[in-house]
Design a protein around this motif. Structure first.
Motif, PDB file in Angstrom:
ATOM      1  N   VAL A 138      -7.978  18.810 -12.813  1.00  0.00           N
ATOM      2  CA  VAL A 138      -9.092  19.514 -12.597  1.00  0.00           C
ATOM      3  C   VAL A 138     -10.151  18.887 -11.881  1.00  0.00           C
ATOM      4  CG1 VAL A 138     -10.595  21.029 -13.579  1.00  0.00           C
ATOM      5  CG2 VAL A 138      -8.208  21.234 -14.501  1.00  0.00           C
ATOM      6  N   HIS A 187      -8.751  18.619  -8.055  1.00  0.00           N
ATOM      7  CA  HIS A 187      -8.365  19.783  -7.464  1.00  0.00           C
ATOM      8  C   HIS A 187      -8.749  21.243  -7.756  1.00  0.00           C
ATOM      9  CE1 HIS A 187      -5.454  16.732  -5.446  1.00  0.00           C
ATOM     10  NE2 HIS A 187      -4.985  16.448  -6.708  1.00  0.00           N
ATOM     11  N   GLY A 188      -9.598  21.140  -9.081  1.00  0.00           N
ATOM     12  CA  GLY A 188      -9.868  22.257  -9.449  1.00  0.00           C
ATOM     13  C   GLY A 188      -8.973  23.051 -10.379  1.00  0.00           C
ATOM     14  N   PRO A 189      -9.195  24.235 -10.842  1.00  0.00           N
ATOM     15  CA  PRO A 189      -8.230  25.011 -12.081  1.00  0.00           C
ATOM     16  C   PRO A 189      -6.844  24.886 -11.497  1.00  0.00           C
ATOM     17  CG  PRO A 189     -10.397  26.025 -11.740  1.00  0.00           C
ATOM     18  CD  PRO A 189     -10.312  25.119 -10.663  1.00  0.00           C
ATOM     19  N   SER A 246      -3.500  27.214 -10.380  1.00  0.00           N
ATOM     20  CA  SER A 246      -3.403  28.553  -9.813  1.00  0.00           C
ATOM     21  C   SER A 246      -2.351  29.563 -10.821  1.00  0.00           C
ATOM     22  CB  SER A 246      -2.449  28.426  -8.592  1.00  0.00           C
ATOM     23  OG  SER A 246      -1.236  27.791  -8.900  1.00  0.00           O
ATOM     24  N   THR A 277     -10.134  27.656 -15.574  1.00  0.00           N
ATOM     25  CA  THR A 277     -11.570  27.833 -15.265  1.00  0.00           C
ATOM     26  C   THR A 277     -12.202  26.428 -14.557  1.00  0.00           C
ATOM     27  OG1 THR A 277     -12.658  27.707 -17.231  1.00  0.00           O
ATOM     28  CG2 THR A 277     -11.799  29.917 -16.810  1.00  0.00           C
ATOM     29  N   GLY A 278     -11.475  25.488 -15.302  1.00  0.00           N
ATOM     30  CA  GLY A 278     -12.270  24.245 -15.090  1.00  0.00           C
ATOM     31  C   GLY A 278     -13.733  24.027 -15.704  1.00  0.00           C
ATOM     32  N   ARG A 279     -13.852  24.893 -16.847  1.00  0.00           N
ATOM     33  CA  ARG A 279     -15.093  24.773 -17.717  1.00  0.00           C
ATOM     34  C   ARG A 279     -14.703  24.612 -19.224  1.00  0.00           C
ATOM     35  NH1 ARG A 279     -16.030  29.637 -15.436  1.00  0.00           N
ATOM     36  NH2 ARG A 279     -16.009  30.451 -17.440  1.00  0.00           N
TER      37      ARG A 279
END
Length: 670
Positions: free
Chosen positions: A112, A115-117, A119, A216-218
């Protein structure tokens, strides 16, 4: 201690690391943490394994050993396609260990951040796989208790849940230390905060938070001080914005306050499997949908494979040359998710006349006697320098030039061992530190062994590197000279820094015979704020204890008050610290080590130089000291904490900067 996946390179073995553990041959390190070190191992047929070895200090505690034995037995029950199974273990060994299969891939947390959340397709696959893994765990009467992004690997074939280091039986027969809450803030259920109970429903609460983070990455309850996070978990609502609507309902059910209202892992797995099937039909025709959940997960799994590092397999002959200096093992710090080697380091005056930082050569007590004297003039026979070198004074450039290359089998063994171990140290340092060991020389009449080296780094990196170089050399010489070649006359090691176009500089010397624990000048307590006669020093075990979330209301209140003042003070001196960044609870934390009655304050913001770190530590020490004195004056003997320590944590080390005993307000640093 969950460094099973690749997530980065396999680190070289360190001085003191074993060559074999059980049936496994050790070829490097994968990481470390609060429980111990994770070694990269191979079987006789080349299979790669992760071997977790418990810290010797913890292995000496009967209660911990009993808990570890119980957890090995529990872990052996658990099998499933989305788990990392236990292969072998020896909880009764002098240093207990366990081995699991090595699984390449980053953790969810690493993915995360890079690359982020996830898909949609991979997100549904992730939710289904992790729920199935927990269902398999719960089916045999085991509770994981530490479900979080750092404990889920994203492998090429799908997610894998790992690390049962704190798993326990659902029947409540686990062995745990009274008063310690296991788990990580943000991933602990409301009932665990309230009653200290952790059952399968608690794992499901953490699963809901885990899936929300993957989407969400949060963190669903936001990051912050442990007490703030605890309050939000127990009384607030999760932030689920960004979780796809079909999955959100299941996640919301997992995050309800009442444990009895949450779905079981098997129920959540079934719901996610239905959602996953709808995703599969979007990439394949209806008649081609895989028959099993495992195949469905593989069908939509789109997480790119992480680089799988090559495992260098040294020959047995070359490996046998690796010294085993086991007297001191610098335990590493995946304390709560940190990776890499750990070493104690104190900035400022090194004390004892033993270490002069290379960046401050003009003030060096070792180099001052020969400053301005070129190596060329010494080599040509400068009489004053020759007399100084022949005397019993500190080592100098002159004595370095008089030293000779190795002669005889014993000296050759020593030279090879020093260069080999310092070469390993060069690989370990990394992080902007360019260190190259050059030559080893011997001065028989002065009983000195010299190491010349080249080093390029900033001021703080140089101090850390030279501390580690010195420790490694001390350990090597104690092992080789005292154990294998006691007939050799040497007792002192000397470090000489060489730079292009400049004269050599003696930066460090010490007696490796009397320095039995090979403590560097940085470990001598030069950062203490009280009398040096005190019989305690902060260490990584205490820091690890401080990182365990407290359930004591007084500790939480004092920590929160101290953290607020320290953070405000830190942001108020941003100009002095040379940063425009506003720091908060993510960078500055406070916790307690009950065993040694110490309050720790630590920061992971490592962009300050030595002077700035010292300024910050002065502020922190003063606030920590006053907080402890104030609480003792208010609560009396009911308040057990009388010591404080200030630390800075980096990716591969920690620094104990300053510590002391809080006696009166007048004694606190200003």
């Amino acid at each position: 201690m969950s460094a099973i996946g690749s997530g980065g390179r396999v680190q070289p073995a360190r001085p003191g690391d074993p060559s074999r553990i059980g049936p496994y041959r050790i070829v490097g390190r994968l990481g470390a943490g609060g429980m111990g070190t994770v070694h990269a191992g191979v079987t006789s047929d080349g299979m790669r394994v992760a071997v977790k070895v418990i810290h010797p200090e913890q292995a000496q505690e009967p209660e911990f050993r009993a808990r570890f034995r119980r957890e090995v037995e529990l872990s052996s029950r658990v099998t499933g396609p989305h788990l990392v199974p236990l292969l072998a273990a020896d909880p009764d060994a002098p240093t207990p260990w366990l081995a699991t299969a090595y699984v390449p891939g980053p953790t969810l947390n690493q993915h995360v951040l890079a690359h982020g959340p996830l898909s949609e397709g991979s997100l549904y696959a992730f939710a289904a796989a992790t729920a199935q893994a927990l269902a398999a765990i719960h089916a045999v009467g085991v509770v994981h208790r530490d479900v979080k992004p750092q404990n889920v690997l994203l492998t090429p074939a799908g997610p894998r849940v790992l690390d049962f280091g704190i798993a326990h039986a659902a029947d409540g027969t686990s062995v745990t230390r009274t008063g310690v809450m296991t788990g990580t803030p943000g991933w602990i259920s409301p009932e665990q905060y309230r009653q200290g109970t952790a059952g399968p429903a608690g794992d499901m609460f953490a699963w809901g938070a885990l899936v929300s983070y993957a989407a969400t990455g949060r963190l669903p309850f936001v990051a912050g001080a442990p007490d703030v996070v605890a309050f939000r978990v127990m009384s607030g609502e999760a932030d689920l914005d960004g979780v796809p609507a079909p999955l959100r309902r299941t996640v919301e059910e997992a995050l309800v306050q009442e444990p009895g209202d949450r779905p079981s892992a098997a129920e959540a797995a079934q719901e996610c499997a239905v959602l996953l099937a709808s995703q599969v039909t979007q990439v394949a025709s209806a008649d081609a949908v895989p028959a099993t959940a495992v195949d469905m997960i593989t069908a939509v799994w789109e997480v790119p494979a992480a680089e799988d590092p090559t495992w260098q397999l040294p020959s047995e002959r070359s490996r046998s040359k690796k010294r085993l200096a086991g007297a001191v093992v610098l335990a590493a710090g995946v304390i709560g998710g940190l990776a890499g080697g750990v070493a104690a380091l104190l900035p400022g005056d090194a004390g004892g006349g033993r270490h002069a930082p290379s960046s401050a050569a003009s003030a060096s007590p070792l180099a001052s006697a020969v400053s301005g004297q070129s190596s060329a003039s010494a080599a040509k026979g400068d009489e004053a320098a020759e007399q100084q070198a022949a005397s019993g004074s500190s080592a100098s450039v002159a004595s370095w030039n008089q030293a000779r290359a190795a002669q005889g089998a014993g000296e050759h063994d020593v030279a090879r061992a020093v260069l080999h171990d310092e070469g390993v140290e060069a690989q370990d340092l990394g992080g902007g530190v360019d260190f190259t060991p050059e030559t080893v020389r011997f001065h028989e009449s002065r009983r000195e062994v010299y190491l010349s080296y080249r080093l390029t780094s900033d001021e703080q990196g140089t101090m850390y590197a030279e501390t580690e170089i010195a420790k490694s050399m001390c350990l090597t010489l104690r092992d080789l000279v005292l154990r294998l070649h006691p007939d050799l006359p040497y007792r002192t090691y000397v470090m000489v820094k060489e730079e292009q176009g400049q004269d050599p500089q003696v930066t460090w010397q010490d007696d490796f015979v009397t320095n039995a624990e090979c403590q560097s000048a940085a470990d001598d307590g030069t950062g203490q704020d009280t009398d040096v006669s005190q019989d305690w020093q902060p260490d990584e075990n205490g820091l690890g204890q401080a990182m365990i979330p407290s359930t004591d209301s007084a500790e939480i209140r004092v920590a929160d008050g101290a953290a607020r003042k320290i953070i405000a003070g830190t942001n108020g001196m941003r100009q002095t610290l040379g940063t425009d960044r506003v720091l908060g609870n993510r960078q500055i934390k406070v916790g307690f080590d009950p065993d040694n009655a110490v309050m720790y304050v630590w920061s992971d913001y490592v962009k300050w130089n030595e002077k700035q770190v010292d300024s910050w530590a002065g502020l922190v020490a003063g606030e920590a000291c006053r907080a402890l004195v104030n609480e003792r004056e208010s609560a009396g003997s009911a308040w057990p904490y009388s010591r404080y320590a200030v630390a800075e944590i980096g990716g591969s080390h920690y620094m104990m900067i300053r510590w002391g005993t809080a006696t009166t307000q007048a004694d606190c640093p200003t």
